[in-house]
Motif scaffolding. Structure first.
Motif, PDB file in Angstrom:
ATOM      1  N   GLY A  12       0.794  -1.219   0.000  1.00 12.03           N
ATOM      2  CA  GLY A  12       0.000   0.000   0.000  1.00 12.03           C
ATOM      3  C   GLY A  12       0.827   1.270   0.000  1.00 12.03           C
ATOM      4  O   GLY A  12       0.366   2.311  -0.452  1.00 12.03           O
ATOM      5  N   SER A  13       2.034   1.204   0.527  1.00  9.06           N
ATOM      6  CA  SER A  13       2.868   2.404   0.573  1.00  9.06           C
ATOM      7  C   SER A  13       4.196   2.185  -0.153  1.00  9.06           C
ATOM      8  O   SER A  13       5.213   2.753   0.203  1.00  9.06           O
ATOM      9  CB  SER A  13       3.133   2.816   2.026  1.00  9.06           C
ATOM     10  OG  SER A  13       3.893   1.830   2.685  1.00  9.06           O
ATOM     11  N   GLU A  14       4.149   1.355  -1.181  1.00  6.94           N
ATOM     12  CA  GLU A  14       5.362   1.051  -1.935  1.00  6.94           C
ATOM     13  C   GLU A  14       5.066   1.163  -3.420  1.00  6.94           C
ATOM     14  O   GLU A  14       3.990   0.798  -3.879  1.00  6.94           O
ATOM     15  CB  GLU A  14       5.815  -0.373  -1.610  1.00  6.94           C
ATOM     16  CG  GLU A  14       7.101  -0.791  -2.279  1.00  6.94           C
ATOM     17  CD  GLU A  14       7.534  -2.193  -1.871  1.00  6.94           C
ATOM     18  OE1 GLU A  14       7.662  -3.042  -2.761  1.00  6.94           O
ATOM     19  OE2 GLU A  14       7.720  -2.420  -0.661  1.00  6.94           O
ATOM     20  N   LEU A  15       6.045   1.685  -4.150  1.00  4.24           N
ATOM     21  CA  LEU A  15       5.931   1.773  -5.604  1.00  4.24           C
ATOM     22  C   LEU A  15       7.196   1.187  -6.220  1.00  4.24           C
ATOM     23  O   LEU A  15       8.300   1.461  -5.756  1.00  4.24           O
ATOM     24  CB  LEU A  15       5.770   3.239  -6.043  1.00  4.24           C
ATOM     25  CG  LEU A  15       5.715   3.488  -7.551  1.00  4.24           C
ATOM     26  CD1 LEU A  15       4.431   2.905  -8.148  1.00  4.24           C
ATOM     27  CD2 LEU A  15       5.823   4.980  -7.856  1.00  4.24           C
ATOM     28  N   PHE A  16       7.011   0.401  -7.257  1.00  2.93           N
ATOM     29  CA  PHE A  16       8.127  -0.099  -8.065  1.00  2.93           C
ATOM     30  C   PHE A  16       7.978   0.525  -9.439  1.00  2.93           C
ATOM     31  O   PHE A  16       6.910   0.443 -10.054  1.00  2.93           O
ATOM     32  CB  PHE A  16       8.091  -1.628  -8.161  1.00  2.93           C
ATOM     33  CG  PHE A  16       8.966  -2.189  -9.248  1.00  2.93           C
ATOM     34  CD1 PHE A  16      10.338  -2.021  -9.198  1.00  2.93           C
ATOM     35  CD2 PHE A  16       8.409  -2.864 -10.322  1.00  2.93           C
ATOM     36  CE1 PHE A  16      11.161  -2.525 -10.208  1.00  2.93           C
ATOM     37  CE2 PHE A  16       9.214  -3.377 -11.330  1.00  2.93           C
ATOM     38  CZ  PHE A  16      10.589  -3.208 -11.274  1.00  2.93           C
ATOM     39  N   LEU A  17       9.034   1.189  -9.904  1.00  2.00           N
ATOM     40  CA  LEU A  17       8.975   1.750 -11.245  1.00  2.00           C
ATOM     41  C   LEU A  17      10.254   1.459 -11.999  1.00  2.00           C
ATOM     42  O   LEU A  17      11.310   1.251 -11.398  1.00  2.00           O
ATOM     43  CB  LEU A  17       8.660   3.250 -11.219  1.00  2.00           C
ATOM     44  CG  LEU A  17       9.686   4.265 -10.729  1.00  2.00           C
ATOM     45  CD1 LEU A  17      10.634   4.677 -11.840  1.00  2.00           C
ATOM     46  CD2 LEU A  17       8.978   5.493 -10.214  1.00  2.00           C
ATOM     47  N   THR A  18      10.135   1.449 -13.316  1.00  2.00           N
ATOM     48  CA  THR A  18      11.291   1.246 -14.183  1.00  2.00           C
ATOM     49  C   THR A  18      11.478   2.488 -15.044  1.00  2.00           C
ATOM     50  O   THR A  18      10.525   3.233 -15.310  1.00  2.00           O
ATOM     51  CB  THR A  18      11.102   0.019 -15.087  1.00  2.00           C
ATOM     52  OG1 THR A  18       9.941   0.211 -15.909  1.00  2.00           O
ATOM     53  CG2 THR A  18      10.953  -1.256 -14.261  1.00  2.00           C
ATOM     54  N   GLY A  61       9.764   7.628 -15.417  1.00  2.00           N
ATOM     55  CA  GLY A  61       9.637   6.178 -15.367  1.00  2.00           C
ATOM     56  C   GLY A  61       8.196   5.749 -15.504  1.00  2.00           C
ATOM     57  O   GLY A  61       7.286   6.554 -15.699  1.00  2.00           O
ATOM     58  N   THR A  62       8.000   4.448 -15.395  1.00  2.00           N
ATOM     59  CA  THR A  62       6.675   3.844 -15.476  1.00  2.00           C
ATOM     60  C   THR A  62       6.459   2.946 -14.271  1.00  2.00           C
ATOM     61  O   THR A  62       7.297   2.090 -14.012  1.00  2.00           O
ATOM     62  CB  THR A  62       6.544   3.003 -16.769  1.00  2.00           C
ATOM     63  OG1 THR A  62       6.852   3.832 -17.891  1.00  2.00           O
ATOM     64  CG2 THR A  62       5.155   2.439 -16.909  1.00  2.00           C
ATOM     65  N   PRO A  63       5.376   3.154 -13.508  1.00  2.00           N
ATOM     66  CA  PRO A  63       4.368   4.211 -13.661  1.00  2.00           C
ATOM     67  C   PRO A  63       4.930   5.577 -13.275  1.00  2.00           C
ATOM     68  O   PRO A  63       6.041   5.677 -12.769  1.00  2.00           O
ATOM     69  CB  PRO A  63       3.267   3.767 -12.695  1.00  2.00           C
ATOM     70  CG  PRO A  63       3.934   2.929 -11.665  1.00  2.00           C
ATOM     71  CD  PRO A  63       5.099   2.274 -12.362  1.00  2.00           C
ATOM     72  N   GLY A  64       4.140   6.603 -13.500  1.00  2.00           N
ATOM     73  CA  GLY A  64       4.592   7.976 -13.279  1.00  2.00           C
ATOM     74  C   GLY A  64       4.789   8.310 -11.807  1.00  2.00           C
ATOM     75  O   GLY A  64       3.844   8.226 -11.018  1.00  2.00           O
ATOM     76  N   TRP A 116       1.967   9.585  -8.793  1.00  2.00           N
ATOM     77  CA  TRP A 116       1.818   8.723  -7.614  1.00  2.00           C
ATOM     78  C   TRP A 116       2.044   9.522  -6.335  1.00  2.00           C
ATOM     79  O   TRP A 116       1.291   9.396  -5.373  1.00  2.00           O
ATOM     80  CB  TRP A 116       2.784   7.545  -7.709  1.00  2.00           C
ATOM     81  CG  TRP A 116       2.615   6.496  -6.658  1.00  2.00           C
ATOM     82  CD1 TRP A 116       1.705   5.469  -6.654  1.00  2.00           C
ATOM     83  CD2 TRP A 116       3.387   6.351  -5.453  1.00  2.00           C
ATOM     84  NE1 TRP A 116       1.865   4.693  -5.525  1.00  2.00           N
ATOM     85  CE2 TRP A 116       2.889   5.219  -4.772  1.00  2.00           C
ATOM     86  CE3 TRP A 116       4.442   7.067  -4.900  1.00  2.00           C
ATOM     87  CZ2 TRP A 116       3.408   4.784  -3.557  1.00  2.00           C
ATOM     88  CZ3 TRP A 116       4.965   6.640  -3.688  1.00  2.00           C
ATOM     89  CH2 TRP A 116       4.455   5.509  -3.028  1.00  2.00           C
ATOM     90  N   LEU A 117       3.081  10.351  -6.318  1.00  2.00           N
ATOM     91  CA  LEU A 117       3.379  11.164  -5.144  1.00  2.00           C
ATOM     92  C   LEU A 117       2.258  12.174  -4.879  1.00  2.00           C
ATOM     93  O   LEU A 117       1.824  12.343  -3.741  1.00  2.00           O
ATOM     94  CB  LEU A 117       4.708  11.904  -5.328  1.00  2.00           C
ATOM     95  CG  LEU A 117       5.974  11.046  -5.380  1.00  2.00           C
ATOM     96  CD1 LEU A 117       7.169  11.894  -5.808  1.00  2.00           C
ATOM     97  CD2 LEU A 117       6.242  10.367  -4.049  1.00  2.00           C
TER      98      LEU A 117
END
Length: 194
Positions: free
Chosen positions: A86-92, A101-104, A108-109
């Motif tokens: 819930g409080s983590e994002l993985f982007l490339t 990157g993706t996702p933006g 997100w922020l």
């Protein structure tokens, strides 16, 4: 230093490919990995968001290219991922800034109401600095723990050579002097995040 309850830690390109010394050359700050791990632990234990950024290099000889073992996160980062979806994002990404990157990242922020970001990772003067600069340009309050980054010696135009330490100092001066970020130490951020 006041760190907001939803300040995001952006962990930039902490990948196995950066361990290939024959490709990159001499590096600085041997304690950076320990400091990055400490920041991730502090952020996760306080429930703050963590963004894990992976560089997928389009260069066919890069140790960070997709499909190559060096593209993977370093083991200590991989072990810490997935603790709170819930409080983590993985982007490339395939360029210097994590904001491309993706996702933006910016979307997100903003959706999470984040106004402060902490940028740590590799390389100090490349993707970490570019992400910090862009964060500052986009209106975020940016903290840059210099001791939670590292880089490599580099050769520029006209044969100019700068050591990894010189490049790190240049990044610190540029970010601080240019008003892009507050350059701090890991221990200060960990203490403020409690």
């Amino acid at each position: 230093m006041e760190i907001e309850e939803n300040a995001a830690l952006v962990v930039v390109d902490v990948q196995r490919g950066f361990e290939e010394e024959d490709y990159w050359g001499p590096r600085n700050n041997p304690g950076a990995d320990r400091n990055i791990a400490e920041l991730i632990d502090a952020w996760q234990s306080s429930g703050r968001p963590v963004v894990f950024v992976r560089h997928d290099s389009p260069k066919p000889d890069s140790p960070l290219r997709t499909g190559y073992a060096g593209n993977a996160f370093k083991e200590y980062v991989e072990e810490r991922r997935g603790k709170d979806a819930g409080s983590e994002l993985f982007l490339t990404k395939s360029v210097n800034s994590a904001f491309y990157g993706t996702p933006g990242l910016d979307a997100w922020l903003r959706e999470a109401g984040v106004r402060q970001i902490v940028v740590a990772g590799i390389q100090t003067n490349m993707c970490a600095e570019t992400t910090a600069r862009m964060g500052g340009n986009l209106g975020y309050e940016v903290f840059f723990p210099l001791d939670a980054t590292y880089t490599f010696d580099e050769v520029g135009p006209w044969g100019w050579k700068l050591s990894a330490d010189e490049l790190s100092r240049a990044t610190a001066v540029t970010l601080h002097g240019g008003g892009f970020a507050s350059v701090v130490r890991t221990a200060e951020l960990v203490a403020a995040a409690v």
